[in-house]
Motif scaffolding. Sequence first.
Motif, PDB file in Angstrom:
ATOM      1  N   ALA A   1       0.844  -1.177   0.000  1.00  0.00           N
ATOM      2  CA  ALA A   1       0.000   0.000   0.000  1.00  0.00           C
ATOM      3  C   ALA A   1       0.876   1.221   0.000  1.00  0.00           C
ATOM      4  O   ALA A   1       1.627   1.447   0.923  1.00  0.00           O
ATOM      5  CB  ALA A   1      -0.902  -0.005   1.221  1.00  0.00           C
ATOM      6  N   THR A   2       0.771   2.032  -1.012  1.00  0.00           N
ATOM      7  CA  THR A   2       1.651   3.162  -1.181  1.00  0.00           C
ATOM      8  C   THR A   2       0.851   4.437  -1.290  1.00  0.00           C
ATOM      9  O   THR A   2      -0.142   4.495  -1.991  1.00  0.00           O
ATOM     10  CB  THR A   2       2.482   2.971  -2.469  1.00  0.00           C
ATOM     11  N   PHE A   3       1.324   5.458  -0.611  1.00  0.00           N
ATOM     12  CA  PHE A   3       0.686   6.751  -0.661  1.00  0.00           C
ATOM     13  C   PHE A   3       1.735   7.787  -0.951  1.00  0.00           C
ATOM     14  O   PHE A   3       2.885   7.616  -0.622  1.00  0.00           O
ATOM     15  CB  PHE A   3      -0.008   7.067   0.666  1.00  0.00           C
ATOM     16  N   VAL A   4       1.336   8.843  -1.548  1.00  0.00           N
ATOM     17  CA  VAL A   4       2.243   9.900  -1.919  1.00  0.00           C
ATOM     18  C   VAL A   4       1.838  11.166  -1.194  1.00  0.00           C
ATOM     19  O   VAL A   4       0.673  11.526  -1.177  1.00  0.00           O
ATOM     20  CB  VAL A   4       2.191  10.137  -3.443  1.00  0.00           C
ATOM     21  N   GLU A  20      -3.164  -5.178  -7.718  1.00  0.00           N
ATOM     22  CA  GLU A  20      -2.647  -4.968  -6.368  1.00  0.00           C
ATOM     23  C   GLU A  20      -3.554  -4.052  -5.550  1.00  0.00           C
ATOM     24  O   GLU A  20      -3.631  -2.858  -5.802  1.00  0.00           O
ATOM     25  CB  GLU A  20      -1.251  -4.354  -6.456  1.00  0.00           C
ATOM     26  N   PRO A  21      -4.263  -4.590  -4.539  1.00  0.00           N
ATOM     27  CA  PRO A  21      -5.066  -3.711  -3.689  1.00  0.00           C
ATOM     28  C   PRO A  21      -4.164  -2.810  -2.846  1.00  0.00           C
ATOM     29  O   PRO A  21      -3.040  -3.175  -2.517  1.00  0.00           O
ATOM     30  CB  PRO A  21      -5.874  -4.667  -2.820  1.00  0.00           C
ATOM     31  N   ARG A  22      -4.659  -1.657  -2.521  1.00  0.00           N
ATOM     32  CA  ARG A  22      -3.932  -0.680  -1.714  1.00  0.00           C
ATOM     33  C   ARG A  22      -4.683  -0.453  -0.413  1.00  0.00           C
ATOM     34  O   ARG A  22      -5.882  -0.663  -0.338  1.00  0.00           O
ATOM     35  CB  ARG A  22      -3.833   0.648  -2.458  1.00  0.00           C
ATOM     36  N   LEU A  23      -3.963   0.027   0.566  1.00  0.00           N
ATOM     37  CA  LEU A  23      -4.582   0.387   1.834  1.00  0.00           C
ATOM     38  C   LEU A  23      -4.796   1.892   1.861  1.00  0.00           C
ATOM     39  O   LEU A  23      -3.890   2.659   1.541  1.00  0.00           O
ATOM     40  CB  LEU A  23      -3.706  -0.021   3.012  1.00  0.00           C
ATOM     41  N   PHE A  24      -5.998   2.296   2.234  1.00  0.00           N
ATOM     42  CA  PHE A  24      -6.317   3.693   2.485  1.00  0.00           C
ATOM     43  C   PHE A  24      -6.942   3.750   3.865  1.00  0.00           C
ATOM     44  O   PHE A  24      -7.828   2.959   4.183  1.00  0.00           O
ATOM     45  CB  PHE A  24      -7.298   4.245   1.439  1.00  0.00           C
ATOM     46  N   PHE A  32      -9.506   0.815   4.259  1.00  0.00           N
ATOM     47  CA  PHE A  32     -10.119   0.361   3.017  1.00  0.00           C
ATOM     48  C   PHE A  32      -9.018  -0.288   2.200  1.00  0.00           C
ATOM     49  O   PHE A  32      -8.023   0.358   1.879  1.00  0.00           O
ATOM     50  CB  PHE A  32     -10.745   1.531   2.245  1.00  0.00           C
ATOM     51  N   ARG A  33      -9.196  -1.555   1.904  1.00  0.00           N
ATOM     52  CA  ARG A  33      -8.197  -2.308   1.146  1.00  0.00           C
ATOM     53  C   ARG A  33      -8.790  -2.636  -0.221  1.00  0.00           C
ATOM     54  O   ARG A  33      -9.500  -3.619  -0.365  1.00  0.00           O
ATOM     55  CB  ARG A  33      -7.808  -3.560   1.915  1.00  0.00           C
TER      56      ARG A  33
END
Length: 182
Positions: A1-4, A20-24, A32-33
């Motif tokens: 899970a990557t955030f900018v 690829e699911p991400r984590l928010f 939220f995945r």
Amino acid sequence: ATFVAVASPVMAQPAAPASEPRLFISPAGEPFRSQDGLAEWFAGADANHDGALTLPEFRDDAMRFFKVLDVDGNGSIDGPENSRYETKIAPEITRPDFGLGVPMGGPPPKKPLIHKSARKEPKVGAARFSLLNEAQPVRGADADLNQRVSSEEWAKAARRRFEILDTDKDGKLTIDALRPRL
């Protein structure tokens, strides 16, 4: 899970590869995945589906998640309930990052996925996955530091978080305004 990182304190995530699911982590701390957790959270919080979140909608969404966290229903989130949040609901917030901009367990990026504006201040905990620079959203709502978060403190934290995110001070949040500008 990557955030900018975009302009501090707002964080967001880049587009994810299709598989690829991400984590928010929502402003209230709800994970939220999915491919686009920000959009998933926003759609659920936007009760009237008009494309804008108002403070009442934002607060209602936060209070809905408060009820999930308040397992015993006594109107406060205490130590065991917070531990459940950290170990069962959003365990990723307690894992180290090692400066790559992605949590442990994910594939390393070709280059760091942290926007240059965020390199001054490393993000930790939930801040790596969130719109806000807040390492632990449940503890962050504990205004009187008594190790419990009352529903009143949670509602006040929702207001504070809304005000931080409402950068143009127009009383509403749109998904486009919350997405990063890279």
